[in-house]
Each structure stands twice: as C-alpha cells, then as structure tokens.
Design a protein around this motif. Structure first.
Motif, PDB file in Angstrom:
ATOM      1  N   SER A  70      -8.757  -6.554   9.309  1.00  0.00           N
ATOM      2  CA  SER A  70      -8.489  -5.495  10.244  1.00  0.00           C
ATOM      3  C   SER A  70      -8.247  -6.081  11.692  1.00  0.00           C
ATOM      4  O   SER A  70      -8.228  -7.224  11.767  1.00  0.00           O
TER       5      SER A  70
ATOM      6  N   ILE B 147     -10.264  -1.486  -3.670  1.00  0.00           N
ATOM      7  CA  ILE B 147      -9.989  -2.769  -2.659  1.00  0.00           C
ATOM      8  C   ILE B 147     -10.316  -3.839  -3.737  1.00  0.00           C
ATOM      9  O   ILE B 147      -9.624  -4.779  -3.656  1.00  0.00           O
TER      10      ILE B 147
ATOM     11  N   VAL C  21     -13.731   3.677  -3.233  1.00  0.00           N
ATOM     12  CA  VAL C  21     -12.913   3.275  -2.228  1.00  0.00           C
ATOM     13  C   VAL C  21     -13.034   1.601  -2.514  1.00  0.00           C
ATOM     14  O   VAL C  21     -12.276   0.607  -2.618  1.00  0.00           O
TER      15      VAL C  21
ATOM     16  N   LEU D  65     -12.590  -6.601   4.715  1.00  0.00           N
ATOM     17  CA  LEU D  65     -11.980  -5.772   5.656  1.00  0.00           C
ATOM     18  C   LEU D  65     -12.294  -6.431   7.315  1.00  0.00           C
ATOM     19  O   LEU D  65     -11.439  -6.178   8.213  1.00  0.00           O
TER      20      LEU D  65
ATOM     21  N   ILE E 212     -10.329   4.630   6.791  1.00  0.00           N
ATOM     22  CA  ILE E 212      -9.728   4.650   5.323  1.00  0.00           C
ATOM     23  C   ILE E 212     -10.148   5.894   4.626  1.00  0.00           C
ATOM     24  O   ILE E 212      -9.234   6.414   4.014  1.00  0.00           O
TER      25      ILE E 212
ATOM     26  N   GLU F 178       0.828  -1.260   0.011  1.00  0.00           N
ATOM     27  CA  GLU F 178      -0.025   0.025   0.103  1.00  0.00           C
ATOM     28  C   GLU F 178       1.023   1.223   0.040  1.00  0.00           C
ATOM     29  O   GLU F 178       2.103   0.973   0.408  1.00  0.00           O
TER      30      GLU F 178
ATOM     31  N   TYR G 190      -5.378   0.319   3.907  1.00  0.00           N
ATOM     32  CA  TYR G 190      -6.838  -0.342   4.146  1.00  0.00           C
ATOM     33  C   TYR G 190      -6.741  -1.574   4.805  1.00  0.00           C
ATOM     34  O   TYR G 190      -7.639  -2.164   5.291  1.00  0.00           O
ATOM     35  N   LYS G 191      -5.274  -2.339   4.887  1.00  0.00           N
ATOM     36  CA  LYS G 191      -5.257  -3.388   5.691  1.00  0.00           C
ATOM     37  C   LYS G 191      -4.652  -3.393   6.989  1.00  0.00           C
ATOM     38  O   LYS G 191      -3.650  -2.361   7.052  1.00  0.00           O
TER      39      LYS G 191
ATOM     40  N   ILE H 293      -5.682   5.443  -1.847  1.00  0.00           N
ATOM     41  CA  ILE H 293      -5.654   4.988  -0.438  1.00  0.00           C
ATOM     42  C   ILE H 293      -4.526   4.533   0.091  1.00  0.00           C
ATOM     43  O   ILE H 293      -3.728   3.813  -0.440  1.00  0.00           O
TER      44      ILE H 293
ATOM     45  N   ILE I 129     -13.875   1.664   8.002  1.00  0.00           N
ATOM     46  CA  ILE I 129     -14.132   2.485   6.687  1.00  0.00           C
ATOM     47  C   ILE I 129     -13.834   3.818   6.750  1.00  0.00           C
ATOM     48  O   ILE I 129     -13.560   4.466   5.825  1.00  0.00           O
TER      49      ILE I 129
END
Length: 449
Positions: free
Chosen positions: A371, A314, A310, A367, A239, A45, A62-63, A59, A236
């Motif tokens: 997450s 992803i 978004v 997610l 993000i 990322e 996101y992980k 982004i 979210i």
C-alpha cells in the motif's frame, strides 16, 4: 482469555476497520516477522474469488491503495500529563492537604466493638481520592506526621456490607508520614519511569523499562503500531467499499441465527421472569428478542462474511502461504505477549477462529508492504476524519430530508387526486341533477299544452 479476545476482536480485518478499537499492545511492525511469499505481484487486477457456500467477491483493486498514516511522536507536554496522573512523592513536614499521600494506621469500632475490615496498618491514602467512605479523608486532612485522633463517620445506607450499612463508626487514626507530590521538572526521571512502568504495564514489559528513555521508546513503539493498524484498516475499508459481493443468503441467515443464539445463551438472563414482567409468554418474548437482535447484528455479520471473502481472495491471488511460526507471530502481534502455538490457541478459542485469524494476519502484512502511505501528523488525520464524518452526516441528513419531502409530495398528490375525484363526482352529480330538472320541466310544459 482477555488476550485471546483481542485476537477475536481483530479477527476479520474489515470488521475491525469499521468497528474495532485498536489495542495498544507493544510490538514492532506488522511485517517484521511475517513470511509472505508473493509470486504474483505483477498479476493484473481486478480479481474474482468464489468460496463454496459463502459467496463471490470481485475486488477491483487491492495493491497500491493510498492511505494516510500518522507519525508517531511524543511531546514533552504528554509526558507531563502522564506525570500529573501518576506523580512522584516525597516526605514533607507539614499538614496533609488535597493531593498528598498519607501513610496511616487505623482501628475502627462500632459501639466500642471492632468489626471485620476496620483495622489496618501502614496504609497509603491519597487525600481527595474518595477511596474511603465520606468524611474519612476530610477529617484526616490537616493532620501531620505523628498526629493521632479519633474520627467519626457513618457508613452509607447502601454499603456493600449489610452489617455496617447506615451505622456510625469511630476510627482511631495515626499518621505515620505525609508525602507531597514533586513537581514535574524534578520528578520526571529514570526512577519515576521505572515506577510508572511497574504500576501500569505488564510485568513482561515493565521489567525492561528502567530509564526514562526506555519508557519513551515503549510509548513510541506502542503508538507507531496503533497508527500503522489504523492506516491499514483505512486501506481495507477502501478495498471493501469498491468490491462487489454476491453472498449466499442461506449461509448469511445461518450465521446471523447462530450469532443471535450464542449471544442469548451468553446473557444468562431469566427470560421467564422478564417475559412475565412484560406480560408476554417466554416464547413471545424470546422471539421478539431474536428479531431485534437479528436486525442489530445483521450488518456486522454481513461485513464479517464479506471480509472473510476479501481475505481469502487476496491469499489465493497472491499464493500466500501460512507457516507454522505465523500462529505465534500473530498472537504476539495482537496481544504484545510471547506467542502461543496453533494448538494452544485452538484449545482456547477453537480451530476455525484460529485459522481465520492467521489468514487475516497474513493479509494485513501483505497490504502493509503493498500500500502507499502518506505520513501526516495525528492532528491532521484526526481533523480530516472529523470533516469527513461531518460531510457524511450532512449527506445522510440531506438524504433523509429528501425522503421526507418526497413522501410529503406523494401524500399531497394523493390528497389532490382524492379531491379531484370528489370534485368530479360532485360535478357529475350537479350536471345529472340539472339534466333531470330540465327534462322534468319540458315534460311539465308538454303536459300543460
């Protein structure tokens, strides 16, 4: 339709994170039925994604996003609260009082004549519920099983039936049975749990609840899903807050215009009459309405578009596939009912909305698995949110005060400049006058010599 609207409300994940109220549909976890294929788990990322005609998103991460998740627990006191709102009853051999349920027969007349809806048999009435017109329950209170009497009441002037509004009526009432509420220690049992489920849940859910333990399990599952969704919406939101967006203005404006048009058409209002009452033409009124609605809806629609980017970014980065069963899984997850097919949902809400929904569902699943959640009590999380809101409110208040102070300084500076200019003008005038007077004086002296 109502259940389809639940999906519509949670269509775009970021919008849900910011505005939606999570429904409590019964299910397991978001990832229990998902088919997420990630072939790029190790992909670096940030990522950048462009959708033609919509815009670009960058982004940063996101992980591995960290968020708090509330632990699903059910205290006995909560069961008692549920019980107190829907208690069990048993027959009692005493006069009826507030909170009792009386089973009655009644026959109503006005001027000696029966009227529609004024007669019934074996009807349950909770004393103090306010279900009947004023004065009825108060006069039934104090009656015991087997008692009969005629009571007199007056229908309200604004009563729904014009034939009865404002009129005095007599009701012959017979009490068949008086039932009083049972204490929670005696009443919270399997039979009560079964009845509560039948009274308050969908048949599909209630038919499987025939013991107190199953009712508890249902509530915990419902609560677990709610907390899970709330935690994912926090992910979210984080993000979204860190992402950078470059939106296509033409597309954004069109989305806003389309949404406003749809909203106005759905109102079903008589714009001609409203405009006339406000002293405006229909064109003037609708134009003003559109402008106001654009201002109110623009932020949410912009967030929807950002969230759409978004989600698709992803999906693209992780090479996530959409399988046929994902559509029915999504429907069941969001509504708690057995899933419908893609075609069935498409007929009801349109293919485009279905596709956006299932994409959001798949990213939600991804997610959840990627997450980092810290389990905390619901009270801790609620307190932290309240404190965060207080901090944000204080920041907004301080920013507003700063703006007002700056505006005040600018105003004072402008005023000082005006005064300075005016003072300069006066000083110049004074010096000019003095010079003229001096010149005149010298001229007079020269002439005198």
């Amino acid at each position: 339709k109502d259940n389809i609207m639940k999906i519509k409300k949670i269509l775009i994940l970021a919008a849900a994170a910011l505005t939606a109220t999570v429904s409590g549909a019964c299910s397991t976890t978001a990832g229990s039925t998902a088919s997420t294929q990630s072939t790029a788990a190790e992909k670096a990322e940030p990522i950048e994604y462009t959708k033609d005609g919509v815009g670009t998103v960058k982004i940063k991460k996101y992980k591995g996003i960290e968020a708090d998740m509330a632990e699903a627990v059910l205290d006995e006191s909560e069961l008692e609260d549920i019980y107190n709102s829907s208690p069990s009853y048993k027959a009692v051999s005493r006069a009826a009082k507030d909170g009792d349920t009386v089973n009655i027969d009644y026959e109503g007349t006005i001027g000696g004549e029966k009227f529609d809806g004024g007669t019934a048999e074996k009807t349950d009435l909770v004393i103090g519920s306010g279900r009947f017109i004023d004065g009825f329950e108060e006069q039934v209170k104090g009656m015991s099983a087997g008692d009969e009497k005629t009571i007199t009441v007056t229908f309200p002037k604004e009563y729904q039936s014009e034939d009865l509004a404002g009129k005095e009526a007599q009701f012959k009432v017979k009490v068949n049975e008086v039932k009083g509420p049972v204490s929670s220690s005696e009443g919270i049992n399997d039979e009560w749990a079964k009845q509560v489920a039948a009274d308050h849940l969908r048949e599909e859910d209630s038919k499987n609840i025939d013991t107190l333990d199953k009712l508890k399990e249902y509530i915990l599952n419902q609560r677990k899903k709610q907390y899970e969704q709330e935690a994912l919406y926090d992910v979210i939101e984080k993000i979204m807050n860190e992402a950078e967006f470059d939106l296509n203005k033409e597309n954004l404006d069109k989305k806003i215009d389309d949404a406003v048009t749809e909203a106005i058409e759905s109102y079903g209002m008589d714009f001609e009459k409203i405009a006339q009452d406000s002293g405006e033409s229909v064109e003037e009124y609708t134009e003003k309405l559109r402008d106001n609605m654009k201002k109110n809806m623009a932020v949410n629609i912009e967030e929807d578009i950002k969230a759409e980017l978004v989600v698709e970014a992803i999906l693209d980065a992780e090479k996530i596939k959409i399988e046929d069963h994902d559509y029915s899984d999504m429907y069941e997850y969001f509504t708690g009912e057995k899933g419908k097919t893609r075609e069935q949902m498409g007929i009801e809400i349109g293919d485009e909305l279905v596709e956006q929904s299932v994409k959001s569902f798949k990213v939600l699943n991804f997610l959840k698995e990627n997450s980092k959640f810290t389990m905390k009590s619901a009270q801790e999380i609620e307190k932290a949110k309240e404190e965060s809101m207080s901090v944000e409110a204080a920041k907004e208040s301080a920013a507003e005060a700063s703006k007002e102070a700056e505006a005040s300084k600018s105003s004072e500076k402008a005023s000082d400049n005006d005064n300075s200019k005016e003072s300069g003008k006066t000083e110049k005038t004074d010096k000019s006058t003095q010079a003229k007077e001096s010149a005149d004086s010298k001229s007079s002296e020269s002439k005198a010599q």
